[in-house]
Write a protein that holds these residues in place. Sequence first.
Motif, mmCIF file in Angstrom:
data_model
loop_
_atom_site.group_PDB
_atom_site.id
_atom_site.type_symbol
_atom_site.label_atom_id
_atom_site.label_comp_id
_atom_site.label_asym_id
_atom_site.label_seq_id
_atom_site.Cartn_x
_atom_site.Cartn_y
_atom_site.Cartn_z
ATOM 1 N N LEU A 70 41.443 1.949 -23.442
ATOM 2 C CA LEU A 70 41.564 3.356 -23.074
ATOM 3 C C LEU A 70 42.157 3.543 -21.685
ATOM 4 C CD1 LEU A 70 38.247 4.889 -24.478
ATOM 5 C CD2 LEU A 70 40.486 4.698 -25.567
ATOM 6 N N PHE A 71 42.619 2.460 -21.075
ATOM 7 C CA PHE A 71 43.188 2.552 -19.730
ATOM 8 C C PHE A 71 44.700 2.725 -19.830
ATOM 9 C CE2 PHE A 71 44.541 1.084 -15.543
ATOM 10 C CZ PHE A 71 43.595 1.686 -14.724
ATOM 11 N N GLY A 72 45.222 3.599 -18.990
ATOM 12 C CA GLY A 72 46.666 3.751 -18.876
ATOM 13 C C GLY A 72 47.344 4.061 -20.184
ATOM 14 N N ALA A 586 40.802 6.154 -16.290
ATOM 15 C CA ALA A 586 41.930 5.746 -17.132
ATOM 16 C C ALA A 586 43.148 5.343 -16.323
ATOM 17 C CB ALA A 586 42.315 6.874 -18.087
ATOM 18 N N SER A 587 43.122 5.562 -15.035
ATOM 19 C CA SER A 587 44.244 5.166 -14.181
ATOM 20 C C SER A 587 43.762 5.063 -12.740
ATOM 21 C CB SER A 587 45.381 6.193 -14.258
ATOM 22 O OG SER A 587 46.393 5.873 -13.332
ATOM 23 N N ASN A 588 44.296 4.070 -12.019
ATOM 24 C CA ASN A 588 44.015 3.954 -10.586
ATOM 25 C C ASN A 588 45.264 4.192 -9.755
ATOM 26 O OD1 ASN A 588 45.411 1.607 -11.073
ATOM 27 N ND2 ASN A 588 43.584 0.292 -11.020
ATOM 28 N N ASP A 589 46.266 4.773 -10.368
ATOM 29 C CA ASP A 589 47.519 5.076 -9.681
ATOM 30 C C ASP A 589 47.522 6.561 -9.340
ATOM 31 O OD1 ASP A 589 50.084 5.507 -8.805
ATOM 32 O OD2 ASP A 589 51.065 4.442 -10.454
ATOM 33 N N GLN A 590 47.486 6.881 -8.062
ATOM 34 C CA GLN A 590 47.436 8.275 -7.631
ATOM 35 C C GLN A 590 48.672 9.062 -8.050
ATOM 36 O OE1 GLN A 590 44.771 9.929 -6.276
ATOM 37 N NE2 GLN A 590 43.804 7.989 -6.887
ATOM 38 N N ASP A 592 49.833 9.144 -10.860
ATOM 39 C CA ASP A 592 49.610 9.645 -12.223
ATOM 40 C C ASP A 592 48.958 11.022 -12.239
ATOM 41 O OD1 ASP A 592 50.695 7.451 -13.495
ATOM 42 O OD2 ASP A 592 48.780 6.404 -13.706
ATOM 43 N N PHE A 593 48.373 11.411 -11.107
ATOM 44 C CA PHE A 593 47.545 12.608 -11.128
ATOM 45 C C PHE A 593 48.306 13.847 -10.658
ATOM 46 C CE2 PHE A 593 44.435 9.073 -10.598
ATOM 47 C CZ PHE A 593 43.992 9.116 -11.914
ATOM 48 N N HIS A 594 49.340 14.172 -11.425
ATOM 49 C CA HIS A 594 49.989 15.470 -11.306
ATOM 50 C C HIS A 594 50.463 15.873 -12.685
ATOM 51 C CE1 HIS A 594 54.181 13.940 -11.508
ATOM 52 N NE2 HIS A 594 53.712 12.913 -10.824
ATOM 53 N N LEU A 595 50.675 17.158 -12.885
ATOM 54 C CA LEU A 595 50.802 17.707 -14.227
ATOM 55 C C LEU A 595 52.018 17.176 -14.977
ATOM 56 C CD1 LEU A 595 49.093 19.615 -15.897
ATOM 57 C CD2 LEU A 595 50.580 21.499 -15.184
ATOM 58 N N ASP A 596 53.071 16.817 -14.254
ATOM 59 C CA ASP A 596 54.294 16.372 -14.921
ATOM 60 C C ASP A 596 54.459 14.855 -14.909
ATOM 61 O OD1 ASP A 596 55.141 18.967 -15.550
ATOM 62 O OD2 ASP A 596 55.918 19.259 -13.524
ATOM 63 N N SER A 597 53.408 14.137 -14.599
ATOM 64 C CA SER A 597 53.522 12.675 -14.590
ATOM 65 C C SER A 597 53.653 12.142 -16.001
ATOM 66 C CB SER A 597 52.299 12.050 -13.914
ATOM 67 O OG SER A 597 51.157 12.151 -14.751
ATOM 68 N N LYS A 598 54.226 10.968 -16.114
ATOM 69 C CA LYS A 598 54.360 10.324 -17.422
ATOM 70 C C LYS A 598 52.983 10.081 -18.034
ATOM 71 C CE LYS A 598 56.431 6.280 -19.668
ATOM 72 N NZ LYS A 598 57.178 5.001 -19.447
ATOM 73 N N PHE A 599 52.018 9.737 -17.190
ATOM 74 C CA PHE A 599 50.658 9.470 -17.649
ATOM 75 C C PHE A 599 50.027 10.718 -18.272
ATOM 76 C CE2 PHE A 599 46.103 9.773 -16.471
ATOM 77 C CZ PHE A 599 45.595 8.733 -17.233
ATOM 78 N N ILE A 600 50.122 11.850 -17.583
ATOM 79 C CA ILE A 600 49.521 13.078 -18.090
ATOM 80 C C ILE A 600 50.250 13.547 -19.339
ATOM 81 C CG2 ILE A 600 49.122 15.525 -17.608
ATOM 82 C CD1 ILE A 600 47.106 13.638 -16.309
ATOM 83 N N ARG A 601 51.579 13.437 -19.348
ATOM 84 C CA ARG A 601 52.320 13.818 -20.556
ATOM 85 C C ARG A 601 51.925 12.929 -21.728
ATOM 86 N NH1 ARG A 601 56.785 13.903 -17.029
ATOM 87 N NH2 ARG A 601 57.643 12.067 -18.092
#
Length: 820
Positions: A70-72, A586-590, A592-601
């Motif tokens: 469940l990570f990344g 689920a992520s330790n990369d800061q 990732d924590f914005h609305l248009d990041s690849k992670f959030i998408r």
Amino acid sequence: MSYVFCVLFLLFNGLLNNYSVHCIEIVDLTSNGNVIWSLGNKNKSISVAGSVPGGVYTDLEKAGIIDNVLFGFNDVLTRWIAYDYWTYTGRFLLSQDSLNYNVTKLVLEGVDTVAFLELNGSPIGTTENMFVRYVFDVKQYIKVGENELTINFLSPVEAAKVRSDKYFTAPNCVPDVYNGECHANQLRKMQASFSWDWGPAFPSVGIWKPLTIELYNEAIIRSVTTHIDKNGSLWDLKIVAYLETRSTRIKGYLTANLSVNAKQYVTIRNDVNVLARDDGTAEAGLNFTISENVVSLWWPNGFGDQPLYDLKVSLHNQDSDEELSVKHIKIGFRTVELVEEDASNILGNTTAGNGLTFYFKVNDYPLFMKGSNWIPANILPELGSDKNTIDDLLLAARDAHMAMLRVWGGGIYESDYFYQKCDELGILIWQDFLFACSMYPADAEFLNTVKQEIEQNVIRLQHHASIAVWAGNNENEVALRGDWYGTKQQFDRYKEDYIKLYVHTIKPIVETLDPGRRYLVSSPSNGRKSEEDGYIAENPYDSNYGDTHYYNYFADNWDANIYPGTRFASEYGFQSFPSAKTLQTASNDQNDFHLDSKFIRHRQHSPGGNTYIKEQIARHLHLDDNDPKYFEKFIFYSQISQAMSMKSETEYYRQSQSDWYTMGALYWQLNDVWQAPSWSGIEYGGKWKMLHYFAMNFFSPVLVSPRLTLAGDINVYLINDRLVPIEDAKIVMDVFNWTSLEPIETNSYPASVAALTTKKQTTVEIWDRENKEEIFMRFSLKSDGVNSSPRNYVFPVSLKMAKGLRKPHIRPKNQLTQEN
């Protein structure tokens, strides 16, 4: 590890007599037993320890082959696992004594999904349905000393593709944004394991439930069902024991021992002499008549207690009185009826009085069902039966005054422990059969395995007091009528398959095995009206019939006036983000924590989901796109918006009991399977969102519920879910401005309402107030007969338009102490 069931049972109950110790021996083949399990892939490049119960993802993670699933982006980075072929191998020892029994059965409670089995190098059978218990006769294959059981799994993705090529059934694939796999509808496997709009795809394989060898000489009780009917002052209890044997005939006798009030017991005996079928199965019955004075009623949560009574059913040898097999269950005494009758009997000859009612009557009382929808507790099915997780979620539902959960059709039939806990907590279950958001094939192979699935699971679950209703599928009637999957040109073909599966196959099985409960062909549907219309209604969302699912992401969800009438709201919801703390698991990369990041998408599986959330926030709250804490605030505001939306819609349904006879509100959804945006009120890991805290209030048994009308007035309702009326009460409306904690105006209104109903008490005119941006209203109840009722609020304008708000300058108390 093996154990002799009769000896253990007798020791646990302090009843050790001169019974034979050779009733039934159970050889435990799970990882808790004396078994060594290994897991390997097709080309033998991977060989690790295996687990039973378990699955390939969990075992590879334990072995360090893959990271936390469940990570990344690990849901797609580990997808190669679903395309490989995997083998579980178990080695276990058997003594000579184990070979002396007449019957030796390998029992697999749950295999996920398509597999070929070998014992000591000989083929013994195949599996194709993760919801079916498979029993294989292996007496000729076992040996003294070490035995080897091999379970070879096909790739579920490829197995689904093979069947689709032969029996294509729409839809072809899930939307791309799901990051999922295709053709889940071809396999009798958890449909959500191929992905959903709230969860990732983990098309696992494995032995997800216990695995044993049963050894016995004569016959065993496999399952027990109970059929409880009220007849005046008596309860009629019919018990059916489902037997298995090696013989052509089962002779002996059954006994049933039932605990009742005052620590008393009632016992009955019945001789058995039945001819077994070719597969060695047979049924035998017992009938009780019990006075209502010796048992107490079981009630849903919030309406009374949940007394459960121990029932022991035993099969005995006719000649020696030896106890051959025993089953223990707990039962509750209650009546549940789904009432679909002429609505004009309640609502008169009004628009709302057209059509049929749709409500649950429990112990002869019409009860408004408050609750939510349950999805699997874990995306990996072997982890979904974790008792701590189940306890946490069900206790949270209980504490929020929920009386019903809908076990959704894209998941699994839950564990015995889940339903036992629901029995104990008084949470009624609307149980979907496991077909969701697809058309399904109707070839003979598919229908045959479905028959096994339905028979076994209805028999397994039927005795639970919590089971209220069965439903054939989730949203497949509306999907076919609404052409969700481009089936319009083949409508007749798909309708024929639909009826063949849900009506001709499933319906008669359910109504034969459990005649006391209603079987609904679909949800949502028009109930009996859909059946009268040939099972595919012209408008399955007709508000005059049945249940509805309602989602509207374009309107103002805080405005109760947007919601259509319904007899029963079995699904409705709005998305929010999980807390930052949960996302950070689920992520330790800061970055990732914005609305248009690849992670959030990647984590947002609902098409347009973030846009809908953003637009809903913008209607009521001010959020500057350039705010350096934008994402942190977006998360928080999304939870505010979700909670307020669900509050407005739920209270609208509860208010509508008075004028539309709406009798249920089950919002989507209770729980989550990963750290992502979803409709849940509880995040993955158990943290409550704002929605669940709100639910404790908007589901309160007694609630003053105001509704702001389109005209600008406030209709004030009093909701009473108690079995007694509220009389000579008073509703207090305090008017505040945003600059003070003290009311600037107070008004009170007389209030009363009958038991188990809702009534509009008054209309407060505020349309002509010039200062609506500066004020809000607080409503409360004063009544000598009501211990608690939460306060409720009305905001005349959007919160972002409020005038007078000031920065609060709140600091923690310990900080003030340190400064002083």
